[in-house]
Scaffold this motif. Structure first.
Motif, PDB file in Angstrom:
ATOM      1  N   UNK A 173       0.809  -1.225   0.000  1.00  9.13           N
ATOM      2  CA  UNK A 173       0.000   0.000   0.000  1.00  9.13           C
ATOM      3  C   UNK A 173       0.843   1.275   0.000  1.00  9.13           C
ATOM      4  N   UNK A 174       2.151   1.154  -0.228  1.00  9.55           N
ATOM      5  CA  UNK A 174       3.027   2.325  -0.207  1.00  9.55           C
ATOM      6  C   UNK A 174       3.231   2.839  -1.629  1.00  9.55           C
ATOM      7  N   UNK A 175       2.767   4.045  -1.942  1.00 10.43           N
ATOM      8  CA  UNK A 175       2.890   4.547  -3.317  1.00 10.43           C
ATOM      9  C   UNK A 175       4.258   5.146  -3.638  1.00 10.43           C
ATOM     10  N   UNK A 176       4.929   5.706  -2.641  1.00  3.92           N
ATOM     11  CA  UNK A 176       6.207   6.370  -2.886  1.00  3.92           C
ATOM     12  C   UNK A 176       7.322   5.340  -3.087  1.00  3.92           C
ATOM     13  N   UNK A 177       8.033   5.357  -4.214  1.00  2.00           N
ATOM     14  CA  UNK A 177       9.062   4.348  -4.508  1.00  2.00           C
ATOM     15  C   UNK A 177      10.188   4.297  -3.486  1.00  2.00           C
ATOM     16  N   UNK A 178      10.624   5.466  -3.005  1.00  2.00           N
ATOM     17  CA  UNK A 178      11.715   5.499  -2.030  1.00  2.00           C
ATOM     18  C   UNK A 178      11.295   4.871  -0.704  1.00  2.00           C
ATOM     19  N   UNK A 179      10.115   5.241  -0.228  1.00  2.00           N
ATOM     20  CA  UNK A 179       9.619   4.673   1.015  1.00  2.00           C
ATOM     21  C   UNK A 179       9.387   3.172   0.873  1.00  2.00           C
ATOM     22  N   UNK A 180       8.890   2.783  -0.292  1.00  2.00           N
ATOM     23  CA  UNK A 180       8.631   1.362  -0.544  1.00  2.00           C
ATOM     24  C   UNK A 180       9.920   0.562  -0.501  1.00  2.00           C
ATOM     25  N   UNK A 181      10.970   1.080  -1.127  1.00  2.00           N
ATOM     26  CA  UNK A 181      12.260   0.391  -1.147  1.00  2.00           C
ATOM     27  C   UNK A 181      12.858   0.312   0.249  1.00  2.00           C
ATOM     28  N   UNK A 183      14.476 -11.743  -5.080  1.00  2.00           N
ATOM     29  CA  UNK A 183      15.498 -10.849  -5.623  1.00  2.00           C
ATOM     30  C   UNK A 183      14.907  -9.969  -6.726  1.00  2.00           C
ATOM     31  N   UNK A 184      14.106 -10.569  -7.602  1.00  2.00           N
ATOM     32  CA  UNK A 184      13.499  -9.804  -8.694  1.00  2.00           C
ATOM     33  C   UNK A 184      12.549  -8.730  -8.169  1.00  2.00           C
ATOM     34  N   UNK A 185      11.778  -9.056  -7.139  1.00  2.00           N
ATOM     35  CA  UNK A 185      10.868  -8.061  -6.549  1.00  2.00           C
ATOM     36  C   UNK A 185      11.648  -6.859  -6.018  1.00  2.00           C
ATOM     37  N   UNK A 186      12.733  -7.147  -5.294  1.00  2.00           N
ATOM     38  CA  UNK A 186      13.547  -6.062  -4.767  1.00  2.00           C
ATOM     39  C   UNK A 186      14.221  -5.297  -5.898  1.00  2.00           C
ATOM     40  N   UNK A 187      14.666  -6.010  -6.924  1.00  2.00           N
ATOM     41  CA  UNK A 187      15.275  -5.353  -8.082  1.00  2.00           C
ATOM     42  C   UNK A 187      14.313  -4.404  -8.768  1.00  2.00           C
ATOM     43  N   UNK A 188      13.050  -4.791  -8.866  1.00  2.00           N
ATOM     44  CA  UNK A 188      12.040  -3.917  -9.470  1.00  2.00           C
ATOM     45  C   UNK A 188      11.828  -2.652  -8.644  1.00  2.00           C
ATOM     46  N   UNK A 189      11.920  -2.767  -7.333  1.00  2.14           N
ATOM     47  CA  UNK A 189      11.794  -1.591  -6.473  1.00  2.14           C
ATOM     48  C   UNK A 189      12.987  -0.659  -6.636  1.00  2.14           C
ATOM     49  N   UNK A 190      14.161  -1.246  -6.844  1.00  8.48           N
ATOM     50  CA  UNK A 190      15.363  -0.441  -7.090  1.00  8.48           C
ATOM     51  C   UNK A 190      15.216   0.345  -8.393  1.00  8.48           C
ATOM     52  N   UNK A 191      14.730  -0.319  -9.426  1.00 13.75           N
ATOM     53  CA  UNK A 191      14.519   0.342 -10.722  1.00 13.75           C
ATOM     54  C   UNK A 191      13.473   1.447 -10.602  1.00 13.75           C
TER      55      UNK A 191
END
Length: 228
Positions: free
Chosen positions: A94-102, A160-168
Motif C-alpha cells: 500500500x506504499x505509493x512512494x518508490x523510495x519509502x517502498x524500497x 530478488x526480482x521483486x527487490x530489483x524492481x523496487x530499485x529500478x
C-alpha cells in the motif's frame, strides 16, 4: 486480520519433497523438530535417524516426506524465503512512494527476525539462524544447475526480482538492480554471521544494524548514480 494471516500458506516447489509436510501433523512435526535440531547440532551432524528418535517415529516415515536431508534443507530455505516474501509484499503493497517502498522492503529483508505466530510449527528465529549458517550448503553442490532448472530456487530468485524492481522504480537508470538486490539478501546473512563470529570484520554491532548499513548502501548508491 489475524485470521487472514494464519490462513496464509507458503507454497514450495513440490519437486523438493515427496509428500507435502504441511499436509499432516507428522509432516509439521518433522519440520518443527528438524529446525530445532539443525540449529542445535548443525546440518552435518543432523540425521533422519536422530530426527526420528526425537519425534517418536520410524526413520522410514521421514523418508516418505523427503528423499534426503539435502532436500529438507532446500525445503526449509525455500520456506524461509517465501515467508520473507509474503512479509515484504504485505508491508509494501500500500506504499505509493518508490523510495519509502524500497526502504520498507530493505527493512523487512534485513531486520532481526522475530517469531511469527501465524505459523505455529515453524520457529522463524531459529530458522533464520539456520539460513545464516547453513543456507550456502543448499546450493554449493554439483547438482545446483539441475536443481535450478527444476525450480528449486524459484522463491529466492523471485524475491530478488521483486527487490530489483523496487530499485529500478527509484532509479530507472541504475544498471545493476539484480546484483544490488541479491547483494542485499546475501549480504544481510553475511553481516549477521560476521557480527556473531567475526565482529572485527564488520561495523555492525549492538548499535549499528545490518538494516542501517544496507539502507545507507542502497540509497547512497542510487543517489550517486542519479547525480552521476
Amino acid at each position: 486480520m489475524e485470521r487472514l494471516m494464519k490462513s496464509i500458506r507458503i507454497g514450495i516447489n513440490d519437486k523438493i519433497f515427496l509428500k507435502d509436510p504441511d499436509s499432516s501433523d507428522l509432516g509439521k512435526r518433522i519440520v518443527k523438530q528438524s529446525i530445532l535440531m539443525i540449529d542445535e547440532m548443525g546440518f552435518e551432524s543432523f540425521t533422519f535417524r536422530k530426527l526420528g528418535a526425537q519425534i517418536g517415529s520410524n526413520e522410514s516415515s521421514i523418508y516418505r516426506y523427503f528423499e534426503n536431508k539435502h532436500k529438507l534443507l532446500l525445503y526449509l530455505a525455500s520456506w524461509y524465503w517465501g515467508w520473507l516474501e509474503y512479509k515484504m509484499v504485505f508491508a509494501t503493497n500500500a506504499i505509493p512512494d518508490p523510495n519509502e517502498k524500497l526502504q520498507t522492503a530493505i527493512n523487512v529483508l534485513t531486520q532481526t527476525v522475530k517469531e511469527d505466530d501465524s505459523f505455529s510449527h515453524v520457529n522463524e528465529v531459529l530458522l533464520n539462524k539456520i539460513v545464516i549458517n547453513e543456507y550456502s550448503k543448499s546450493y554449493l553442490t554439483k547438482e545446483v544447475d539441475q536443481e535450478n532448472k527444476e525450480g528449486y530456487f524459484e522463491i529466492y530468485k523471485r524475491l530478488v526480482n521483486r527487490l530489483g524492481e523496487m530499485i529500478v522504480a527509484v532509479n530507472k537508470d541504475y544498471p545493476y538492480p539484480a546484483s544490488l538486490a541479491s547483494s542485499v539478501l546475501e549480504g544481510a546473512l553475511h553481516q549477521y554471521f560476521l557480527t556473531e563470529h567475526f565482529p572485527k570484520l564488520t561495523d555492525c554491532n549492538e548499535s549499528v544494524s545490518p538494516t542501517q548499513f544496507f539502507t545507507d548502501l542502497v540509497l547512497r548508491t542510487l543517489t550517486y548514480n542519479n547525480d552521476g
